[in-house]
Structures are given as C-alpha cells and as structure tokens.
Design a protein around this motif. Structure first.
Motif, short mmCIF file in Angstrom:
data_model
loop_
_atom_site.label_atom_id
_atom_site.label_comp_id
_atom_site.label_asym_id
_atom_site.label_seq_id
_atom_site.Cartn_x
_atom_site.Cartn_y
_atom_site.Cartn_z
N ILE A 103 0.84 -1.19 0.00
CA ILE A 103 0.00 0.00 0.00
C ILE A 103 0.87 1.25 0.00
N ALA A 104 1.95 1.21 0.78
CA ALA A 104 2.87 2.36 0.84
C ALA A 104 3.44 2.68 -0.53
N VAL A 105 3.84 1.67 -1.26
CA VAL A 105 4.40 1.89 -2.60
C VAL A 105 3.32 2.41 -3.54
N LEU A 106 2.16 1.79 -3.52
CA LEU A 106 1.09 2.19 -4.44
C LEU A 106 0.57 3.60 -4.15
N LEU A 107 0.56 4.00 -2.86
CA LEU A 107 0.11 5.33 -2.50
C LEU A 107 1.21 6.38 -2.60
N GLY A 108 2.45 5.92 -2.71
CA GLY A 108 3.59 6.82 -2.74
C GLY A 108 3.71 7.58 -4.05
N PRO A 109 4.68 8.51 -4.10
CA PRO A 109 4.82 9.37 -5.28
C PRO A 109 5.16 8.61 -6.56
N LYS A 110 5.75 7.43 -6.45
CA LYS A 110 6.08 6.65 -7.64
C LYS A 110 5.09 5.51 -7.86
N GLY A 114 -4.10 5.58 -9.81
CA GLY A 114 -5.40 4.93 -9.93
C GLY A 114 -5.77 4.13 -8.69
N PHE A 115 -4.76 3.70 -7.93
CA PHE A 115 -5.04 2.88 -6.74
C PHE A 115 -5.84 3.68 -5.71
N VAL A 116 -5.48 4.94 -5.49
CA VAL A 116 -6.20 5.77 -4.52
C VAL A 116 -7.67 5.88 -4.93
N HIS A 117 -7.90 6.15 -6.22
CA HIS A 117 -9.27 6.28 -6.71
C HIS A 117 -10.04 4.96 -6.53
N GLU A 118 -9.42 3.85 -6.88
CA GLU A 118 -10.08 2.54 -6.76
C GLU A 118 -10.36 2.19 -5.31
N LEU A 119 -9.41 2.49 -4.43
CA LEU A 119 -9.58 2.20 -3.01
C LEU A 119 -10.73 3.03 -2.44
N LYS A 120 -10.74 4.32 -2.74
CA LYS A 120 -11.82 5.18 -2.25
C LYS A 120 -13.17 4.72 -2.80
N ALA A 121 -13.22 4.38 -4.07
CA ALA A 121 -14.48 3.95 -4.68
C ALA A 121 -15.01 2.68 -4.02
N ARG A 122 -14.11 1.73 -3.74
CA ARG A 122 -14.54 0.48 -3.08
C ARG A 122 -15.07 0.75 -1.68
N LEU A 123 -14.32 1.52 -0.90
CA LEU A 123 -14.75 1.84 0.46
C LEU A 123 -16.09 2.56 0.45
N ARG A 124 -16.19 3.56 -0.41
CA ARG A 124 -17.42 4.36 -0.48
C ARG A 124 -18.61 3.50 -0.86
N GLN A 125 -18.44 2.61 -1.84
CA GLN A 125 -19.57 1.79 -2.29
C GLN A 125 -20.04 0.83 -1.20
N ILE A 126 -19.10 0.24 -0.48
CA ILE A 126 -19.48 -0.67 0.62
C ILE A 126 -20.26 0.09 1.68
N ILE A 127 -19.79 1.29 2.03
CA ILE A 127 -20.45 2.07 3.08
C ILE A 127 -21.81 2.58 2.61
N TYR A 148 -15.38 12.63 2.29
CA TYR A 148 -14.52 13.51 3.08
C TYR A 148 -13.72 12.69 4.09
N HIS A 149 -14.40 11.79 4.76
CA HIS A 149 -13.77 10.96 5.80
C HIS A 149 -12.72 10.02 5.19
N ILE A 150 -13.08 9.34 4.12
CA ILE A 150 -12.16 8.39 3.47
C ILE A 150 -10.93 9.12 2.93
N ALA A 151 -11.17 10.24 2.25
CA ALA A 151 -10.04 11.00 1.68
C ALA A 151 -9.10 11.47 2.78
N GLY A 152 -9.66 11.92 3.89
CA GLY A 152 -8.84 12.36 5.01
C GLY A 152 -8.02 11.23 5.60
N LEU A 153 -8.64 10.09 5.76
CA LEU A 153 -7.95 8.92 6.32
C LEU A 153 -6.80 8.48 5.41
N ILE A 154 -7.05 8.40 4.12
CA ILE A 154 -6.01 7.98 3.18
C ILE A 154 -4.88 9.02 3.14
N SER A 155 -5.24 10.30 3.12
CA SER A 155 -4.22 11.35 3.09
C SER A 155 -3.38 11.35 4.37
#
Length: 196
Positions: A103-110, A114-127, A148-155
């Motif tokens: 997750i650290a690598v996928l969320l990192g600058p390199k 798309g992973f952030v978008h996919e992760l947020k979309a999955r979490l949001r849809q489940i909730i 707002y909550h998901i974006a804050g947590l990921i950031s």
C-alpha cells in the motif's frame, strides 16, 4: 501438490517477482522477461496467467482491497454504541501490517494514482450500500461526508508514510480518532489556541 495448488503457486511466484521489480522501478520499465527470470520461469509461463503486465498490477491491487466486514464493522459499532467505536483501528492495523508495504508503494509518489481512486471507490460503495440497507434519509449527503472521511484517512496515512512513520501506529490512531470524533476544524482550533 495438486495441479490447482501448483498453478496458484506459479501465479503467486510471478506476482511476487513482479512486485519486487515494481517496488524499484516504474511499470513502463518492467519487462515480462525480467519477471519470469526473477521467478525462475520461461516467458510463455507468464502469458498462461496474465494477458500483460498491466493485468498483473490489477490483480495485485485487487488483492489489497479491504474486505466488507473490515469496512462495515466500525459503522455498525458507531450506530450501536451511541456514536462511539470501541476498537476503531484494530482491523485497520491488522490490514496494514499484512499489506502495508504494498500500500505504501502504491500510495507513494512513484506508485499508481489509480489505486487511490479505486480504493476510495470500493470503500465508499461498501459504506453507501450499508447506508441504503439501513434506509437512511439523506444518502446523497451521506456519500459526501463519507468521501470527506475516506479522503482524510487515506491522506493522513500517506503523510505518515512520507514522514517515514515518524510517530508510532498508536499515536497515529489517536490523532485519527480525535479528528474523526471531534471534527477537523474543532481539533485545529483547539491546537491553535493551545500555545506554549
């Protein structure tokens, strides 16, 4: 070893080899030959399991998506315990211990934007599905609050990684809890007024 488990083992070995390369260089610089050489197979074996390198990345990302219970349980607790979550970060900590490096690598600058978008979309849809099952009145507004909550947590997690985990997991969890329960502006206001 059964044929199925041998196939799974081969596929996992190829994914592991891909991951070792992906940690070090961009996707566009990775070749199938490098993956198969690292895993100890011939090039043709790769194509038995994957259409291309992009598919290997998609399978890897899919394996990192949290399961429904991990996402829903805190909301069930919140609803059933008068607005409090008893063990808010336990499931998250286990998940991060297991998948943190990837997750650290996928969320990192390199990593993969798309992973952030996919992760947020999955979490949001489940909730949102959970909220719809409860038949809450303001599903549309609720979706924005959840975003707002998901974006804050990921950031918050991304910043923690960028700062090379400069505080321990428990401290990070406490900052998250305080912000989640009291609201960001309330916490910021308190900190601005709590001077030396």
């Amino acid at each position: 070893m059964s044929e199925m488990s041998r196939k799974e083992e081969t596929k996992n070995n190829l994914l592991d080899a891909f991951w070792e390369l992906y940690k070090e260089k961009p996707l566009t610089k990775i070749t199938v030959k490098e993956i198969t050489d690292k895993a100890g197979y011939n090039r043709g074996t790769f194509y038995t399991y994957f259409v291309d390198i992009n598919e290997a990345l998609e399978i890897l990302k899919a394996s990192l998506m949290p399961d429904k219970d991990m996402i829903i349980n805190p909301f069930i607790e919140l609803k059933d315990n008068d607005g409090k979550i008893i063990e808010p970060i336990e499931g998250t900590n286990d998940y991060l211990k297991k998948n943190g490096e990837k997750i650290a690598v996928l969320l990192g600058p390199k990593g993969d934007p798309g992973f952030v978008h996919e992760l947020k979309a999955r979490l949001r849809q489940i909730i949102i599905n959970y909220a719809e099952d409860l038949e809450i009145k303001e599903v549309e507004d609720f979706e924005y609050v959840i975003e707002y909550h998901i974006a804050g947590l990921i950031s918050m997690y991304q910043l923690w990684l960028e700062k090379k985990q400069n505080i321990d997991e428990e401290s990070l969890g406490l900052v998250y809890e305080k912000t989640a329960y009291d609201g960001a502006l309330s916490v910021i206001n308190h900190m601005l007024n709590d001077t030396k």
